[in-house]
Design a protein around this motif. Sequence first.
Motif, PDB file in Angstrom:
ATOM      1  N   TYR A  49     -66.477 -30.495 -29.006  1.00 60.46           N
ATOM      2  CA  TYR A  49     -65.626 -29.720 -30.184  1.00 60.46           C
ATOM      3  C   TYR A  49     -64.381 -30.530 -30.687  1.00 60.46           C
ATOM      4  CZ  TYR A  49     -68.793 -25.774 -29.486  1.00 60.46           C
ATOM      5  OH  TYR A  49     -69.515 -24.875 -29.366  1.00 60.46           O
ATOM      6  N   ARG A  50     -64.272 -30.405 -31.964  1.00 62.04           N
ATOM      7  CA  ARG A  50     -63.010 -31.105 -32.788  1.00 62.04           C
ATOM      8  C   ARG A  50     -62.121 -29.966 -33.119  1.00 62.04           C
ATOM      9  NH1 ARG A  50     -63.343 -35.884 -30.296  1.00 62.04           N
ATOM     10  NH2 ARG A  50     -65.259 -36.820 -30.713  1.00 62.04           N
ATOM     11  N   PRO A  51     -60.745 -30.059 -32.894  1.00 61.21           N
ATOM     12  CA  PRO A  51     -59.745 -29.106 -33.384  1.00 61.21           C
ATOM     13  C   PRO A  51     -59.611 -29.069 -34.780  1.00 61.21           C
ATOM     14  CG  PRO A  51     -58.830 -30.602 -32.055  1.00 61.21           C
ATOM     15  CD  PRO A  51     -60.059 -31.042 -32.017  1.00 61.21           C
ATOM     16  N   LEU A  52     -59.510 -27.956 -35.439  1.00 58.82           N
ATOM     17  CA  LEU A  52     -58.726 -27.841 -36.891  1.00 58.82           C
ATOM     18  C   LEU A  52     -57.408 -28.161 -36.837  1.00 58.82           C
ATOM     19  CD1 LEU A  52     -59.491 -26.817 -39.616  1.00 58.82           C
ATOM     20  CD2 LEU A  52     -58.575 -24.575 -38.861  1.00 58.82           C
ATOM     21  N   LYS A  53     -57.243 -29.159 -37.605  1.00 52.38           N
ATOM     22  CA  LYS A  53     -55.775 -29.665 -37.598  1.00 52.38           C
ATOM     23  C   LYS A  53     -54.984 -29.414 -38.959  1.00 52.38           C
ATOM     24  CE  LYS A  53     -55.570 -31.834 -33.853  1.00 52.38           C
ATOM     25  NZ  LYS A  53     -54.479 -31.863 -33.069  1.00 52.38           N
ATOM     26  N   GLY A  54     -55.567 -28.690 -39.916  1.00 49.38           N
ATOM     27  CA  GLY A  54     -55.013 -28.193 -41.183  1.00 49.38           C
ATOM     28  C   GLY A  54     -55.810 -27.751 -41.988  1.00 49.38           C
TER      29      GLY A  54
ATOM     30  N   ILE B 292     -63.143 -20.865 -36.222  1.00 47.32           N
ATOM     31  CA  ILE B 292     -63.627 -22.237 -37.097  1.00 47.32           C
ATOM     32  C   ILE B 292     -63.727 -23.319 -36.109  1.00 47.32           C
ATOM     33  CG2 ILE B 292     -63.389 -23.793 -38.969  1.00 47.32           C
ATOM     34  CD1 ILE B 292     -61.500 -21.711 -40.235  1.00 47.32           C
ATOM     35  N   ARG B 293     -64.851 -23.777 -35.864  1.00 47.12           N
ATOM     36  CA  ARG B 293     -65.061 -24.957 -35.020  1.00 47.12           C
ATOM     37  C   ARG B 293     -66.150 -25.927 -35.637  1.00 47.12           C
ATOM     38  NH1 ARG B 293     -65.750 -22.790 -28.853  1.00 47.12           N
ATOM     39  NH2 ARG B 293     -67.854 -22.378 -29.741  1.00 47.12           N
ATOM     40  N   PHE B 294     -65.634 -27.318 -35.111  1.00 50.99           N
ATOM     41  CA  PHE B 294     -66.726 -28.405 -35.719  1.00 50.99           C
ATOM     42  C   PHE B 294     -66.950 -29.113 -34.391  1.00 50.99           C
ATOM     43  CE2 PHE B 294     -67.232 -32.701 -37.003  1.00 50.99           C
ATOM     44  CZ  PHE B 294     -68.333 -32.594 -38.004  1.00 50.99           C
ATOM     45  N   SER B 295     -68.033 -29.621 -34.326  1.00 50.51           N
ATOM     46  CA  SER B 295     -68.474 -30.577 -33.169  1.00 50.51           C
ATOM     47  C   SER B 295     -69.421 -31.490 -33.471  1.00 50.51           C
ATOM     48  CB  SER B 295     -69.333 -29.464 -31.962  1.00 50.51           C
ATOM     49  OG  SER B 295     -70.521 -29.018 -32.662  1.00 50.51           O
ATOM     50  N   ASP B 296     -69.384 -32.440 -32.731  1.00 47.66           N
ATOM     51  CA  ASP B 296     -70.004 -33.711 -32.797  1.00 47.66           C
ATOM     52  C   ASP B 296     -70.731 -33.987 -31.291  1.00 47.66           C
ATOM     53  OD1 ASP B 296     -68.080 -34.913 -31.310  1.00 47.66           O
ATOM     54  OD2 ASP B 296     -67.516 -36.391 -32.867  1.00 47.66           O
ATOM     55  N   ALA B 297     -71.294 -35.053 -31.120  1.00 43.13           N
ATOM     56  CA  ALA B 297     -71.851 -35.554 -29.914  1.00 43.13           C
ATOM     57  C   ALA B 297     -70.776 -35.541 -28.566  1.00 43.13           C
ATOM     58  CB  ALA B 297     -72.540 -36.751 -30.111  1.00 43.13           C
ATOM     59  N   HIS B 298     -69.519 -35.633 -29.011  1.00 47.18           N
ATOM     60  CA  HIS B 298     -68.677 -35.787 -28.045  1.00 47.18           C
ATOM     61  C   HIS B 298     -67.898 -34.608 -27.812  1.00 47.18           C
ATOM     62  CE1 HIS B 298     -69.145 -39.938 -27.937  1.00 47.18           C
ATOM     63  NE2 HIS B 298     -69.353 -40.048 -29.453  1.00 47.18           N
TER      64      HIS B 298
ATOM     65  N   MET C 239     -60.573 -25.756 -47.566  1.00 47.51           N
ATOM     66  CA  MET C 239     -60.992 -27.073 -47.035  1.00 47.51           C
ATOM     67  C   MET C 239     -60.109 -27.277 -45.357  1.00 47.51           C
ATOM     68  SD  MET C 239     -60.877 -29.670 -50.159  1.00 47.51           S
ATOM     69  CE  MET C 239     -61.437 -30.885 -49.455  1.00 47.51           C
ATOM     70  N   GLY C 240     -61.272 -27.775 -44.504  1.00 49.92           N
ATOM     71  CA  GLY C 240     -60.329 -27.847 -43.216  1.00 49.92           C
ATOM     72  C   GLY C 240     -60.272 -29.288 -42.932  1.00 49.92           C
ATOM     73  N   ARG C 241     -59.300 -29.492 -42.165  1.00 51.27           N
ATOM     74  CA  ARG C 241     -59.039 -30.832 -41.637  1.00 51.27           C
ATOM     75  C   ARG C 241     -59.367 -31.068 -40.264  1.00 51.27           C
ATOM     76  NH1 ARG C 241     -54.701 -33.629 -39.468  1.00 51.27           N
ATOM     77  NH2 ARG C 241     -54.699 -35.710 -39.792  1.00 51.27           N
ATOM     78  N   PHE C 242     -60.364 -31.798 -39.858  1.00 45.39           N
ATOM     79  CA  PHE C 242     -60.642 -31.985 -38.392  1.00 45.39           C
ATOM     80  C   PHE C 242     -60.567 -33.411 -37.882  1.00 45.39           C
ATOM     81  CE2 PHE C 242     -63.089 -28.719 -39.983  1.00 45.39           C
ATOM     82  CZ  PHE C 242     -63.147 -27.511 -38.707  1.00 45.39           C
ATOM     83  N   VAL C 243     -60.029 -33.563 -36.685  1.00 46.21           N
ATOM     84  CA  VAL C 243     -59.924 -34.903 -36.186  1.00 46.21           C
ATOM     85  C   VAL C 243     -61.335 -35.634 -35.865  1.00 46.21           C
ATOM     86  CG1 VAL C 243     -58.982 -36.285 -34.132  1.00 46.21           C
ATOM     87  CG2 VAL C 243     -57.392 -34.447 -35.154  1.00 46.21           C
ATOM     88  N   TRP C 244     -61.485 -36.706 -36.354  1.00 44.13           N
ATOM     89  CA  TRP C 244     -62.703 -37.536 -36.393  1.00 44.13           C
ATOM     90  C   TRP C 244     -62.464 -38.817 -35.684  1.00 44.13           C
ATOM     91  CZ3 TRP C 244     -67.589 -35.538 -37.765  1.00 44.13           C
ATOM     92  CH2 TRP C 244     -68.723 -36.562 -37.525  1.00 44.13           C
ATOM     93  N   GLN C 245     -63.058 -38.979 -34.377  1.00 45.27           N
ATOM     94  CA  GLN C 245     -63.057 -40.369 -33.737  1.00 45.27           C
ATOM     95  C   GLN C 245     -64.187 -40.960 -33.678  1.00 45.27           C
ATOM     96  OE1 GLN C 245     -61.129 -39.073 -30.069  1.00 45.27           O
ATOM     97  NE2 GLN C 245     -58.867 -39.211 -30.886  1.00 45.27           N
TER      98      GLN C 245
END
Length: 52
Positions: free
Chosen positions: A13-18, A5-11, A40-46
Amino acid sequence: MNHKIRFSDAHGYRPLKGVMLTLAPTDHAPTAPATQRVVMGRFVWQLQMARH
């Protein structure tokens, strides 16, 4: 579970945290066994602050 499970943005990949998992019984037979799951997944979003 978080291996694929991976999520990415312009910066990058963001790790799955929960993960939150719950069963979802049907509306038509609430006492019947659940046939669906809600995940539901929790990702770090900065947010990157713009520099002037």
